[in-house]
Design a protein around this motif. Structure first.
Motif, short mmCIF file in Angstrom:
data_model
loop_
_atom_site.label_atom_id
_atom_site.label_comp_id
_atom_site.label_asym_id
_atom_site.label_seq_id
_atom_site.Cartn_x
_atom_site.Cartn_y
_atom_site.Cartn_z
N VAL A 227 0.87 -1.17 0.00
CA VAL A 227 0.00 0.00 0.00
C VAL A 227 0.91 1.23 0.00
N GLN A 228 0.52 2.22 -0.77
CA GLN A 228 1.37 3.40 -0.91
C GLN A 228 0.55 4.67 -0.73
N ALA A 229 1.24 5.68 -0.27
CA ALA A 229 0.59 6.99 -0.13
C ALA A 229 1.64 8.08 -0.24
N LEU A 230 1.15 9.24 -0.57
CA LEU A 230 2.00 10.40 -0.73
C LEU A 230 1.79 11.31 0.47
N LYS A 231 2.90 11.63 1.14
CA LYS A 231 2.81 12.49 2.31
C LYS A 231 3.27 13.88 1.93
N MET A 232 2.46 14.86 2.20
CA MET A 232 2.82 16.22 1.79
C MET A 232 2.38 17.21 2.84
N VAL A 233 3.03 18.32 2.83
CA VAL A 233 2.69 19.39 3.77
C VAL A 233 2.10 20.53 2.97
N CYS A 234 0.93 20.96 3.38
CA CYS A 234 0.29 22.08 2.68
C CYS A 234 1.06 23.35 3.00
N PRO A 235 1.57 24.09 1.97
CA PRO A 235 2.37 25.27 2.26
C PRO A 235 1.57 26.40 2.90
N SER A 236 0.26 26.40 2.70
CA SER A 236 -0.55 27.46 3.30
C SER A 236 -0.83 27.20 4.76
N THR A 237 -1.21 26.00 5.07
CA THR A 237 -1.68 25.72 6.43
C THR A 237 -0.69 24.93 7.27
N ASP A 238 0.39 24.45 6.66
CA ASP A 238 1.37 23.60 7.35
C ASP A 238 0.76 22.30 7.87
N THR A 239 -0.36 21.91 7.31
CA THR A 239 -0.97 20.65 7.71
C THR A 239 -0.39 19.53 6.87
N THR A 240 -0.17 18.37 7.51
CA THR A 240 0.34 17.21 6.78
C THR A 240 -0.82 16.40 6.24
N TYR A 241 -0.75 16.09 4.97
CA TYR A 241 -1.76 15.26 4.34
C TYR A 241 -1.12 13.98 3.85
N ILE A 242 -1.83 12.88 3.99
CA ILE A 242 -1.38 11.61 3.41
C ILE A 242 -2.48 11.13 2.47
N GLU A 243 -2.14 11.05 1.21
CA GLU A 243 -3.14 10.68 0.20
C GLU A 243 -2.69 9.41 -0.51
N THR A 244 -3.61 8.50 -0.69
CA THR A 244 -3.25 7.19 -1.27
C THR A 244 -2.96 7.30 -2.76
N VAL A 245 -1.99 6.53 -3.19
CA VAL A 245 -1.65 6.41 -4.62
C VAL A 245 -1.56 4.91 -4.95
#
Lengths: 273, 125
Positions: A227-245
């Motif tokens: 299982v894979q996901a992309l972890k990214m930080v929103c530059p506006s809110t500094d919130t970390t998001y993990i979205e599946t790929v």
């Protein structure tokens, strides 16, 4: 002196042996026809001095009561899949098969090679049936969790409590994947401390191996189930998001291109907020 | 004086959260690439809301609907920035982004892989 009627071979000393039925030579009149048709579908016929007991597969407990009346108590079991199982004197179980001989005192004989085969193969078949049943259960739980709109609220009552440990303790890879989907892939990757496969431009590609595929046929290739996901930080809110790929994405670039359906996301993107 | 054609495929793309803006052509791009059939007819989208979040209710929207227009062609959504001033896209959480003037942007929404639905297709057991 034994004789055969409607496929039943009867002898005074050996009880009844079902030899399997053929339509020839049986049906002469109306009564005979009805008996023949009934016996034709029967799995087991026990002939006692008082009555003939006919057992059908996939039938109600009524016939079980009748057969238990005819045979010593506790000799016939109904398996969870509703097939009839005869319990031998030595405690071993086997299915009622054509060619078995049931004596008046309940002793079974004539199982022969089938009993040997069942002793060897039965546990494996039971294991598979068990896993199929559990997979059905967990798929239903997954549908209830991820697609609750398909279910009435009163039946949407998940009884399980999943954790990373309980998911990884599951021995079947497919069920493990279903459980992880219920748990939530992003949450699962974070809690299971998934490895970072690739990092670029502030994005991390997380991957967790759930096991290998189980080949069913000789031509099947054993593949890792990831299982894979992309972890990214929103530059506006500094919130970390993990979205599946998808599991076949090799790096961050490929995952981003899949996510936004582009050719060269990182090469072309200007503003990101 | 020579007038060089703008290569829109080299223009920078813009991302705001899950919404991705890809420049595809000039302001007349949608008119050029549309017709009268049901699948390529241009439909105006009123209100300037590009994408609304399901749970939060927050929306990616055009700040001034006189500077940019939303057009729908088939299932594709486009932002047409007609004037020379550019158009600003705002959102409650994300910082605003500015779309270039005289450009049509195709709107692409980020997608996720559904492991719950796809599990059966690649896991063989």
């Amino acid at each position: 002196m034994g004789y055969t009627y409607a496929g039943l071979e009867r002898s005074a000393d050996k009880g009844v042996r079902w030899t399997g039925f053929s339509n020839t030579g049986i049906v002469k009149n109306g009564i005979g026809r009805s008996y023949a048709l009934r016996y034709y579908n029967a799995d087991l016929v026990v002939w006692t001095p008082k009555a003939i007991y006919v057992v059908y597969e996939h039938r109600t407990t009524a016939s079980k009561i009748r057969i238990n009346y005819a045979l010593p108590n506790g000799r016939i079991d109904v398996e969870p899949n509703n097939t009839w199982v005869f319990r031998h004197g030595n405690g071993k179980k086997f299915l009622v098969k054509s060619g078995m001989r049931i004596a008046n005192d309940g002793k079974v004989s004539g199982a022969g090679n089938y009993a040997k085969w069942w002793a060897k193969t039965g546990p494996e078949i039971k294991r598979r049936r068990n896993e199929q049943a559990r997979l059905r259960y967990w798929r239903r739980m997954r549908d209830m969790a991820l697609r609750p709109e398909r279910f009435a609220p009163e039946i949407h009552k998940p009884t399980h409590k999943l954790s990373v440990e309980s998911i990884l303790a599951e021995r079947n890879t497919t069920i493990r994947m279903v459980m992880a989907a219920i748990y939530g892939i992003p949450k699962f990757l974070e809690d299971a401390k998934a490895e970072v496969v690739n990092s670029e431009a502030g994005y991390d590609l997380l991957r967790f191996n759930l096991g290998n595929s189980e080949p069913r046929w000789a031509s099947d290739v054993v593949r890792p189930i990831n299982v894979q996901a992309l972890k990214m930080v929103c530059p506006s809110t500094d919130t970390t998001y993990i979205e599946t790929v998808p599991p076949n994405m090799a790096n961050v670039r490929a995952a981003l291109d899949w996510r936004f359906q582009t050719q060269d996301y990182l090469g072309r993107v200007g503003q990101q907020t | 004086m020579t007038i060089e054609a703008i290569d829109y495929s080299r223009m920078r793309t813009i991302r705001q959260g899950d919404v991705f803006f890809i420049p595809v052509g000039g302001a007349d791009y949608v008119e050029k690439h549309s017709g009268r059939n049901s699948w390529d007819r241009v439909q105006d989208v009123e209100g300037g809301i590009i994408q609304r979040g399901e749970s939060t209710g927050h929306a990616h929207r055009l700040e001034d609907t006189r500077r940019g227009f939303l057009k729908k062609v088939g299932s594709g959504l486009f932002v047409v920035v007609a004037g020379a001033l550019g158009a600003k896209v705002i959102h409650e959480e994300h910082k605003p982004v500015t779309l270039e003037p005289d450009t049509t942007y195709q709107v692409q929404i980020a997608r996720e892989f559904d492991y719950g639905a796809e599990e059966a297709s690649f896991v063989r057991d």
